[in-house]
Motif scaffolding. Structure first.
Motif, mmCIF file in Angstrom:
data_model
loop_
_atom_site.group_PDB
_atom_site.id
_atom_site.type_symbol
_atom_site.label_atom_id
_atom_site.label_comp_id
_atom_site.label_asym_id
_atom_site.label_seq_id
_atom_site.Cartn_x
_atom_site.Cartn_y
_atom_site.Cartn_z
ATOM 1 N N LEU A 161 -45.259 38.066 -0.852
ATOM 2 C CA LEU A 161 -45.882 37.408 0.305
ATOM 3 C C LEU A 161 -44.893 36.482 1.011
ATOM 4 O O LEU A 161 -44.874 36.410 2.244
ATOM 5 N N TYR A 162 -44.069 35.792 0.246
ATOM 6 C CA TYR A 162 -43.052 34.911 0.858
ATOM 7 C C TYR A 162 -42.081 35.733 1.709
ATOM 8 O O TYR A 162 -41.768 35.376 2.849
ATOM 9 N N ALA A 163 -41.603 36.839 1.159
ATOM 10 C CA ALA A 163 -40.631 37.662 1.883
ATOM 11 C C ALA A 163 -41.236 38.344 3.089
ATOM 12 O O ALA A 163 -40.585 38.536 4.120
ATOM 13 N N SER A 164 -42.505 38.738 3.000
ATOM 14 C CA SER A 164 -43.098 39.485 4.108
ATOM 15 C C SER A 164 -43.689 38.601 5.198
ATOM 16 O O SER A 164 -43.772 39.019 6.345
ATOM 17 N N LEU A 165 -44.063 37.381 4.859
ATOM 18 C CA LEU A 165 -44.702 36.513 5.854
ATOM 19 C C LEU A 165 -43.788 35.438 6.414
ATOM 20 O O LEU A 165 -44.027 34.933 7.511
ATOM 21 N N ILE A 166 -42.761 35.041 5.659
ATOM 22 C CA ILE A 166 -41.922 33.917 6.113
ATOM 23 C C ILE A 166 -40.533 34.410 6.503
ATOM 24 O O ILE A 166 -40.040 35.377 6.128
#
Length: 166
Positions: A161-166
């Motif tokens: 989620l960190y890599a895909s959203l931020i």
């Protein structure tokens, strides 16, 4: 498997016989008496359940299983079942979006697949937490045998989620 357990299994398997669960030395008719074959099958499967109980890591309920939490945030049984059904439906919808929308566009935008697949996983985990209660679910996830897998699973979801959203 120890040799004692193996010999128990072999003797149980040999006594199972070739007549569909009825011991080869059994001389009673299949439908005679009060229950007949059903009673024999029931007692045989009960014995199998007792032998397998030590090997199966997850209890399916009944005695020996982890108790469900009563009154989780004041939700009734029906409300928990409805929440479970909604979370499962949302999880399945996210998985379908991931596979039918995100996977074809994976080369162009991998975040579409990663985000929807991870959200589907979170919704599925939440649905089972609704069934058992959050503390019982967390206690089951952080047992000594499951802790490395739980840590890796949740860590991968957070980093995805960190890599895909931020």
């Amino acid at each position: 498997m120890s040799s004692n357990a193996e010999s128990n299994f072999r003797s149980a398997f040999q006594s199972f016989g070739a007549r569909g669960g009825v011991s080869a030395t059994d001389s009673t008719g299949s439908g005679s008496g009060s229950g007949g074959a059903f009673d024999r099958a029931s007692s045989w499967f009960g014995g199998v359940r007792n032998q397998v109980a030590g090997y199966v890591p997850i209890s399916l309920g009944g005695s020996g299983g982890q108790p469900q939490e009563e009154d989780w945030l004041g939700l009734t049984w029906f409300q928990r079942m409805a929440g479970f059904a909604l979370c499962v439906a949302g999880g399945v919808a996210c998985f379908m979006i991931a596979f039918f929308v995100g996977l074809p566009m994976f080369v162009i935008s991998p975040s579409k697949f990663a985000t929807s697949f991870t959200l589907g996983s979170i919704l599925m985990m939440t649905s089972f937490a609704l069934l058992r209660g959050p503390m019982a679910h967390v206690k089951a996830l952080i047992t000594k045998e499951r802790l490395p897998f739980t840590g890796a699973y949740f860590g991968s979801m957070v980093f995805t989620l960190y890599a895909s959203l931020i």
